[in-house]
Design a protein around this motif. Structure first.
Motif, PDB file in Angstrom:
ATOM      1  N   SER A 190       0.811  -1.215   0.000  1.00  0.00           N
ATOM      2  CA  SER A 190       0.000   0.000   0.000  1.00  0.00           C
ATOM      3  C   SER A 190       0.839   1.256   0.000  1.00  0.00           C
ATOM      4  CB  SER A 190      -0.934   0.001   1.216  1.00  0.00           C
ATOM      5  OG  SER A 190      -0.183  -0.033   2.422  1.00  0.00           O
ATOM      6  N   TYR A 281      -8.403  10.389  -1.524  1.00  0.00           N
ATOM      7  CA  TYR A 281      -9.513   9.503  -1.866  1.00  0.00           C
ATOM      8  C   TYR A 281     -10.221   9.052  -0.585  1.00  0.00           C
ATOM      9  CZ  TYR A 281      -6.722   5.397  -0.470  1.00  0.00           C
ATOM     10  OH  TYR A 281      -5.979   4.483   0.224  1.00  0.00           O
ATOM     11  N   PRO A 283     -11.333   6.515   2.029  1.00  0.00           N
ATOM     12  CA  PRO A 283     -10.917   5.168   2.448  1.00  0.00           C
ATOM     13  C   PRO A 283     -12.078   4.186   2.554  1.00  0.00           C
ATOM     14  CG  PRO A 283     -10.919   6.651   4.325  1.00  0.00           C
ATOM     15  CD  PRO A 283     -11.161   7.500   3.110  1.00  0.00           C
ATOM     16  N   THR A 285     -14.247   3.641   0.381  1.00  0.00           N
ATOM     17  CA  THR A 285     -14.502   3.017  -0.913  1.00  0.00           C
ATOM     18  C   THR A 285     -13.585   1.835  -1.178  1.00  0.00           C
ATOM     19  OG1 THR A 285     -12.957   4.518  -2.046  1.00  0.00           O
ATOM     20  CG2 THR A 285     -15.268   5.225  -1.868  1.00  0.00           C
ATOM     21  N   ARG A 286     -12.536   1.689  -0.383  1.00  0.00           N
ATOM     22  CA  ARG A 286     -11.579   0.598  -0.591  1.00  0.00           C
ATOM     23  C   ARG A 286     -11.753  -0.508   0.438  1.00  0.00           C
ATOM     24  NH1 ARG A 286      -5.605   2.154  -2.718  1.00  0.00           N
ATOM     25  NH2 ARG A 286      -6.236   3.107  -4.696  1.00  0.00           N
ATOM     26  N   ASP A 287     -11.718  -0.153   1.696  1.00  0.00           N
ATOM     27  CA  ASP A 287     -11.816  -1.148   2.768  1.00  0.00           C
ATOM     28  C   ASP A 287     -12.541  -0.511   3.943  1.00  0.00           C
ATOM     29  OD1 ASP A 287     -11.528  -3.271   4.486  1.00  0.00           O
ATOM     30  OD2 ASP A 287      -9.378  -2.973   4.841  1.00  0.00           O
TER      31      ASP A 287
END
Length: 394
Positions: A190, A281, A283, A285-287
């Motif tokens: 990451s 962005y 967070p 939306t990812r995890d």
């Protein structure tokens, strides 16, 4: 397992560190405990495996060490410090205990003495060579290799390899080996974060094969606040009079406190807003589950400070992103946009620092150089630059 490899004593070795390497890793971390706080915390949290557990490990993970051969009659170089042989007695001590923070000069002198003693002890006792392990990287080491055989291998660098890649010490001449190890071992990371010289040097080699990063922050001053620095000017500063021009709910004079479970919903919104501003962005939306778990874990372990207004909304937050012994690193500092521009940031952050100091008197943080408003805020509190970080975020 060793039958799969053909190795000789004239190669450079990169392998996972084991409990046998604990002292060497701690010594390397101690050269700069502020810069290497990530490594200190992860060493305390995860420790090091025993050599026997690595036989079933399918990929390299955790602390990785860079070893070079030492040849008979060759000078020993460790961490960029050339050490001469000496006739002195060595006394073995149990070093698996927390070490107090020392001023730079005293810490460095003790570090150099300790490393010298360890290397001299190794020469006289003829320690075993580190066993080659799966997926290691070995490259020719030309100097002395034709005229001498290697006496043993010594560790000259180390880095953490996991979901993040964090250099501890990676000498320039071995960055190629480290980048090859990272490429072969981890399919996805990451971020790469740490000392700017090491991070940017690694990134230059990794870039042709890596995914396109979300951002590359090349200049992030690492700031440090001396424990003796008084913040009384800020902690006694009146907050309420500064809010007279704000059409928002008021906040109390001593508003900052440790976060509670009752803050979690409002704190999550504040944390997401901070992340979007800082990283670019959402967070969630990812995890989303992982991010929620992290926010709640920080509340449960006493690593988040907040200030709320009269409606119970979190309008200020700061996290202890890293903490070990008497050192910590503040991350995620955020002030609600509706409360900005009226001088609230300094007194609120000063209140937070005063709550942190009894537990962690040595406080650091890093900031993007282009964020001049935040940089000036931290300087106004008395923080001074200790080094420079860089971050590659994927």
């Amino acid at each position: 397992m060793l039958s799969f490899f053909q190795r000789n004593t004239e190669d450079v070795l990169i392998r996972p560190l084991t409990i046998d390497d604990w002292d060497e890793l701690e010594t390397m971390i101690a050269t700069d405990p502020i810069k290497n706080l990530y490594a200190s915390e992860h060493l305390e949290r995860f420790g090091l495996p025993t050599p026997s557990t690595l036989s079933g490990q399918r990929q390299n993970y955790g602390f990785m060490g860079i070893f070079i051969p030492v040849y008979e009659n060759a000078p020993i170089v460790h961490h960029g410090v050339e050490l001469a042989y000496g006739n002195f007695e060595t006394e073995r001590k149990n070093t698996n205990t927390r070490k107090p923070y020392l001023p730079n000069s005293e810490r460095m002198s003790q570090t150099v003495k300790k490393v010298t003693e360890k290397l001299f002890d190794k020469i006289t006792l003829k320690p075993r060579r580190p066993i080659p392990l799966q997926n290691e990287i070995l490259e020719p080491h030309e100097k002395y290799s034709q005229e001498h055989s290697a006496t043993f291998f010594t560790m000259v660098g180390a880095f953490w390899l996991g979901s993040n890649c964090v250099p501890i010490v990676i000498p320039k001449e071995y960055r190629k080996h480290a980048s090859t190890m990272i490429t072969r071992s981890i399919k996805y990371i990451s971020s790469i974060i740490g000392d700017a010289e090491d991070v940017l040097g690694l990134w230059e080699l990794l870039q042709p094969k890596a995914a396109t990063p979300l951002s590359v922050s090349e200049n992030q001053p690492l700031l440090y606040l001396d424990p003796q620095k008084s913040l009384e000017t800020f902690t006694t500063q009146k907050i309420q009079p500064q809010q007279k021009n704000l059409d928002v709910p008021a906040i109390k004079e001593n508003a900052v406190r440790w976060a509670r479970t009752s803050d979690r919903h409002s704190l999550l919104k504040a944390s997401v807003a901070m992340f979007i501003e800082e990283v670019g962005y959402d967070p969630m939306t990812r995890d989303s589950a992982g991010y929620i778990q992290r926010v709640e874990e920080y509340i449960r372990t006493g690593r988040t400070l907040v200030a709320t207004n009269d409606d119970g909304v979190v309008i200020f937050k700061a996290d202890l992103g890293l903490a070990y012994s008497d050192l910590c690193q503040i991350q995620g500092v955020w002030l609600h946009p509706a409360y900005r521009g009226v001088g609230l940031s300094a007194p609120l952050l000063a209140q937070a620092i005063e709550l942190i100091r009894p537990r962690f008197p040595h406080i650091s943080l890093y900031v993007n150089s282009h964020n001049q408003r935040a940089y000036r805020l931290y300087q106004s509190l008395g923080m001074e630059q200790h080094g420079t970080f860089a971050t590659v975020t994927f």
